[in-house]
Design a protein around this motif. Structure first.
Motif, PDB file in Angstrom:
ATOM      1  N   VAL A  30     -39.989  -9.170  47.909  1.00 54.86           N
ATOM      2  CA  VAL A  30     -38.680  -9.123  47.254  1.00 54.86           C
ATOM      3  C   VAL A  30     -37.654  -9.741  48.197  1.00 54.86           C
ATOM      4  CG1 VAL A  30     -36.895  -7.675  46.216  1.00 54.86           C
ATOM      5  CG2 VAL A  30     -39.310  -7.038  45.990  1.00 54.86           C
ATOM      6  N   VAL A  31     -36.852 -10.690  47.664  1.00 58.12           N
ATOM      7  CA  VAL A  31     -35.873 -11.414  48.474  1.00 58.12           C
ATOM      8  C   VAL A  31     -34.481 -11.206  47.900  1.00 58.12           C
ATOM      9  CG1 VAL A  31     -35.137 -13.663  49.353  1.00 58.12           C
ATOM     10  CG2 VAL A  31     -37.584 -13.175  49.064  1.00 58.12           C
ATOM     11  N   ARG A  32     -33.574 -10.697  48.720  1.00 56.37           N
ATOM     12  CA  ARG A  32     -32.156 -10.601  48.350  1.00 56.37           C
ATOM     13  C   ARG A  32     -31.472 -11.888  48.798  1.00 56.37           C
ATOM     14  NH1 ARG A  32     -27.933  -6.623  48.666  1.00 56.37           N
ATOM     15  NH2 ARG A  32     -26.054  -7.747  48.060  1.00 56.37           N
ATOM     16  N   PHE A  33     -30.725 -12.561  47.905  1.00 56.69           N
ATOM     17  CA  PHE A  33     -30.277 -13.920  48.225  1.00 56.69           C
ATOM     18  C   PHE A  33     -28.766 -14.139  48.269  1.00 56.69           C
ATOM     19  CE2 PHE A  33     -31.201 -13.885  43.611  1.00 56.69           C
ATOM     20  CZ  PHE A  33     -30.028 -14.373  43.080  1.00 56.69           C
ATOM     21  N   GLN A  34     -27.931 -13.137  47.997  1.00 56.78           N
ATOM     22  CA  GLN A  34     -26.478 -13.331  48.081  1.00 56.78           C
ATOM     23  C   GLN A  34     -25.777 -11.988  48.114  1.00 56.78           C
ATOM     24  OE1 GLN A  34     -26.032 -11.703  44.286  1.00 56.78           O
ATOM     25  NE2 GLN A  34     -24.194 -12.494  45.264  1.00 56.78           N
ATOM     26  N   GLY A  35     -24.460 -12.043  48.366  1.00 55.82           N
ATOM     27  CA  GLY A  35     -23.645 -10.844  48.357  1.00 55.82           C
ATOM     28  C   GLY A  35     -23.693 -10.091  49.677  1.00 55.82           C
ATOM     29  N   GLY A  36     -23.156  -8.897  49.642  1.00 58.18           N
ATOM     30  CA  GLY A  36     -23.152  -8.039  50.817  1.00 58.18           C
ATOM     31  C   GLY A  36     -23.359  -6.603  50.403  1.00 58.18           C
ATOM     32  N   ASN A 240     -21.674 -17.195  45.225  1.00 60.15           N
ATOM     33  CA  ASN A 240     -22.288 -17.627  43.960  1.00 60.15           C
ATOM     34  C   ASN A 240     -23.333 -16.598  43.568  1.00 60.15           C
ATOM     35  OD1 ASN A 240     -21.738 -20.733  45.220  1.00 60.15           O
ATOM     36  ND2 ASN A 240     -21.221 -20.361  43.088  1.00 60.15           N
ATOM     37  N   THR A 241     -23.170 -16.054  42.378  1.00 58.02           N
ATOM     38  CA  THR A 241     -24.065 -14.997  41.899  1.00 58.02           C
ATOM     39  C   THR A 241     -25.054 -15.500  40.856  1.00 58.02           C
ATOM     40  OG1 THR A 241     -22.470 -14.374  40.194  1.00 58.02           O
ATOM     41  CG2 THR A 241     -22.308 -13.236  42.305  1.00 58.02           C
ATOM     42  N   VAL A 242     -24.932 -16.767  40.453  1.00 57.61           N
ATOM     43  CA  VAL A 242     -25.815 -17.313  39.423  1.00 57.61           C
ATOM     44  C   VAL A 242     -27.207 -17.577  39.993  1.00 57.61           C
ATOM     45  CG1 VAL A 242     -23.979 -18.304  38.018  1.00 57.61           C
ATOM     46  CG2 VAL A 242     -24.956 -19.642  39.898  1.00 57.61           C
ATOM     47  N   ALA A 243     -28.160 -17.793  39.106  1.00 59.69           N
ATOM     48  CA  ALA A 243     -29.565 -17.914  39.509  1.00 59.69           C
ATOM     49  C   ALA A 243     -29.818 -19.072  40.455  1.00 59.69           C
ATOM     50  CB  ALA A 243     -30.445 -18.052  38.265  1.00 59.69           C
ATOM     51  N   GLY A 244     -29.016 -20.133  40.345  1.00 63.79           N
ATOM     52  CA  GLY A 244     -29.208 -21.272  41.228  1.00 63.79           C
ATOM     53  C   GLY A 244     -29.055 -20.927  42.702  1.00 63.79           C
ATOM     54  N   GLN A 245     -28.324 -19.843  42.985  1.00 67.36           N
ATOM     55  CA  GLN A 245     -28.124 -19.436  44.372  1.00 67.36           C
ATOM     56  C   GLN A 245     -29.399 -18.877  44.995  1.00 67.36           C
ATOM     57  OE1 GLN A 245     -25.769 -19.961  46.415  1.00 67.36           O
ATOM     58  NE2 GLN A 245     -26.229 -18.558  48.102  1.00 67.36           N
ATOM     59  N   ALA A 246     -30.376 -18.511  44.180  1.00 65.86           N
ATOM     60  CA  ALA A 246     -31.638 -17.995  44.727  1.00 65.86           C
ATOM     61  C   ALA A 246     -32.288 -19.011  45.653  1.00 65.86           C
ATOM     62  CB  ALA A 246     -32.596 -17.629  43.588  1.00 65.86           C
ATOM     63  N   ALA A 247     -32.144 -20.296  45.324  1.00 64.06           N
ATOM     64  CA  ALA A 247     -32.729 -21.348  46.159  1.00 64.06           C
ATOM     65  C   ALA A 247     -31.962 -21.493  47.461  1.00 64.06           C
ATOM     66  CB  ALA A 247     -32.742 -22.670  45.390  1.00 64.06           C
ATOM     67  N   ALA A 248     -30.630 -21.660  47.365  1.00 59.98           N
ATOM     68  CA  ALA A 248     -29.821 -21.866  48.565  1.00 59.98           C
ATOM     69  C   ALA A 248     -29.774 -20.627  49.447  1.00 59.98           C
ATOM     70  CB  ALA A 248     -28.398 -22.268  48.165  1.00 59.98           C
ATOM     71  N   GLY A 249     -29.779 -19.461  48.825  1.00 57.38           N
ATOM     72  CA  GLY A 249     -29.632 -18.223  49.579  1.00 57.38           C
ATOM     73  C   GLY A 249     -30.912 -17.691  50.182  1.00 57.38           C
ATOM     74  N   SER A 250     -32.026 -18.377  49.934  1.00 56.91           N
ATOM     75  CA  SER A 250     -33.299 -17.951  50.519  1.00 56.91           C
ATOM     76  C   SER A 250     -33.961 -19.060  51.329  1.00 56.91           C
ATOM     77  CB  SER A 250     -34.265 -17.502  49.410  1.00 56.91           C
ATOM     78  OG  SER A 250     -34.633 -18.605  48.588  1.00 56.91           O
ATOM     79  N   GLY A 251     -33.510 -20.300  51.106  1.00 53.71           N
ATOM     80  CA  GLY A 251     -34.119 -21.430  51.793  1.00 53.71           C
ATOM     81  C   GLY A 251     -35.314 -22.002  51.065  1.00 53.71           C
ATOM     82  N   LEU A 252     -35.465 -21.629  49.810  1.00 52.81           N
ATOM     83  CA  LEU A 252     -36.552 -22.157  48.984  1.00 52.81           C
ATOM     84  C   LEU A 252     -35.979 -23.232  48.065  1.00 52.81           C
ATOM     85  CD1 LEU A 252     -39.604 -21.674  48.304  1.00 52.81           C
ATOM     86  CD2 LEU A 252     -38.826 -20.191  46.460  1.00 52.81           C
ATOM     87  N   GLY A 253     -36.789 -24.212  47.737  1.00 53.46           N
ATOM     88  CA  GLY A 253     -36.326 -25.281  46.851  1.00 53.46           C
ATOM     89  C   GLY A 253     -36.006 -24.770  45.460  1.00 53.46           C
TER      90      GLY A 253
END
Length: 428
Positions: A30-36, A240-253
């Motif tokens: 499980v990967v958390r990708f944004q926020g605090g 950014n809370t949208v799904a596209g941030q999952a890539a940038a916020g985890s380092g995955l393409g």
């Protein structure tokens, strides 16, 4: 095997915690990708209730959990949360939790600035006062202290000087005392031995995990309508809370996000300030708030409640590329004689099928409602779609039609197992 990205498709508080916990049982990581730690997830497992605000929900399942680089991390809060969850019987060590070494830190001076600004503001945003926004400002301003910096005293000294060169004038302007750089350096050095064991290049780990064929669950915080670009600006969060941030916020393409599951409450709620076209101020709104226990996990603030807004969710479906939705809290509507769904808005002689970007327009919108008959029977705890009342089924199907996405999961109580699976995101 598919990856799954979970995002809130409204203004947050849609019940992501339970669904992420439920899906964690099917995931490997499980990967958390944004926020605090301004966002909270409540997980109910039997008689045990876990309240998480920074830790990924996978820790409760004993699954490898990653705090990605897109998250801003208050290290003192992280250690406190690890200790709290440990007191509930879940020991969290570096074998269970990975912290991205390039994640930025929230410092006490960020919290000071956040609270002082909010106190002085005439038009309050409604932040949690936990320093999230100022930490993201420093990240974008290229003066943030990152997790990996804790291992390098020389780098810390330089970065603290650069940071205070920016913050000292701000603090003076707000009547705050100057911050002691030496004291901050000492605090961070004392903290380092407890934080650094968790620090790793998370992007490398996540890429290796995906290549190995394991299932990854990407966990977002807040909701898409609080996105700093696409939300009801300026009444939004700082990331950014949208799904596209999952890539940038985890380092995955970007192809790694997989099935995008939008969590949607069967009605609408919002915490804090900002436009809310379908907000209710009558006994129905009170019913939703009371029966739905609409209080923030982190702050305890009461949530504003209103009818389901299909126009908003339809917009969220498009912005996030949502594959399917998880509909939560259907049981809170039990017993209401009639229900309303917002299908669009009027503004003067104009009709909008989406939420316009202008704040003045958003505040002046008049919702266009479609009314449906409610149901007297209970849906609470239902675990099969055929167990739902006929009118509840009609309500769910109408929501699907209006938002342009199918229901993959249906939640009928806070309990983990009270979930109806209609489409398995990991098998899609």
């Amino acid at each position: 095997m598919a990856n799954v990205t979970v995002i809130g498709a409204q203004w947050g508080d849609e019940g992501k915690g339970k669904l992420v916990d439920w899906l964690s049982n099917r995931a490997d990581v499980v990967v958390r990708f944004q926020g605090g730690h301004n966002a909270g997830h409540t997980l109910v497992v039997g008689e045990q209730v876990y309240k998480l605000s920074l830790l990924p929900s996978g820790v409760v399942q004993g699954k490898l959990s990653v705090i990605g680089n897109g998250v801003v991390v208050d290290p003192w809060h992280l250690l406190s949360e690890i200790e709290k969850i440990g007191g509930q019987g879940i020991e969290i060590g570096p074998d269970l939790l990975v912290l991205a070494d390039n994640a930025c830190l929230i410092l006490p001076l960020h919290r000071d600035l956040d609270q002082a600004r909010e106190a002085a503001a005439l038009n309050k945003i409604g932040t949690t006062g936990r320093g999230i926004g100022p930490a993201y400002e420093d990240k974008v301003g290229r003066r943030a202290i990152r997790v990996g910096d804790l291992a390098d005293r020389e780098a810390l000294e330089v970065k603290i000087d650069r940071l205070l060169a920016h913050h000292t004038p701000l603090r003076r302007g707000l009547g705050l005392p100057e911050y002691d750089g030496e004291a901050l350096l000492s605090e961070l050095e004392a903290l380092a031995p407890r934080i650094l064991p968790f620090a790793k290049p998370a992007w490398l780990l996540v890429n290796e995990i995906v290549k190995s064929g394991k299932r990854v669950l990407f966990e977002g915080a807040q909701g898409a309508l609080l996105d700093v670009d696409h939300g009801t600006y300026p009444y939004v969060t700082s990331s950014n809370t949208v799904a596209g941030q999952a890539a940038a916020g985890s380092g995955l393409g970007p192809r790694g996000a997989g099935f995008v599951l939008g969590i949607v409450k069967a009605y609408t709620t919002r915490v804090g300030e900002g436009p809310f076209p379908t907000e209710l101020f009558d006994e129905v709104g009170q019913h939703l708030g009371t029966v739905g226990k609409e209080f923030g996990t982190v702050t305890g603030r009461s949530r504003r409640c209103g009818w389901f807004d299909a126009a908003l969710v339809r917009q969220s479906v498009a912005l996030n590329g949502i594959t399917g939705i998880a509909l939560t809290k259907l049981d809170i509507l039990d017993g209401l004689p009639s229900l309303k769904i917002c299908t669009g808005y009027r503004l003067g002689d104009q009709v909008f099928t989406y939420l316009p970007a202008g704040l003045k327009a958003q505040r002046s919108l008049e919702p266009i409602y479609e009314e449906m008959e409610g149901w007297a029977e209970t849906t609470h705890g239902a675990r099969s779609f055929r167990d739902l009342p006929a009118n509840a089924v009609k309500y769910v199907r109408r929501i699907e039609e209006l938002i342009g996405a199918q229901v993959a999961l249906l939640s009928t109580s806070p309990q983990r197992d009270d979930t109806i699976l209609m489409r398995d995101p990991f098998q899609d």
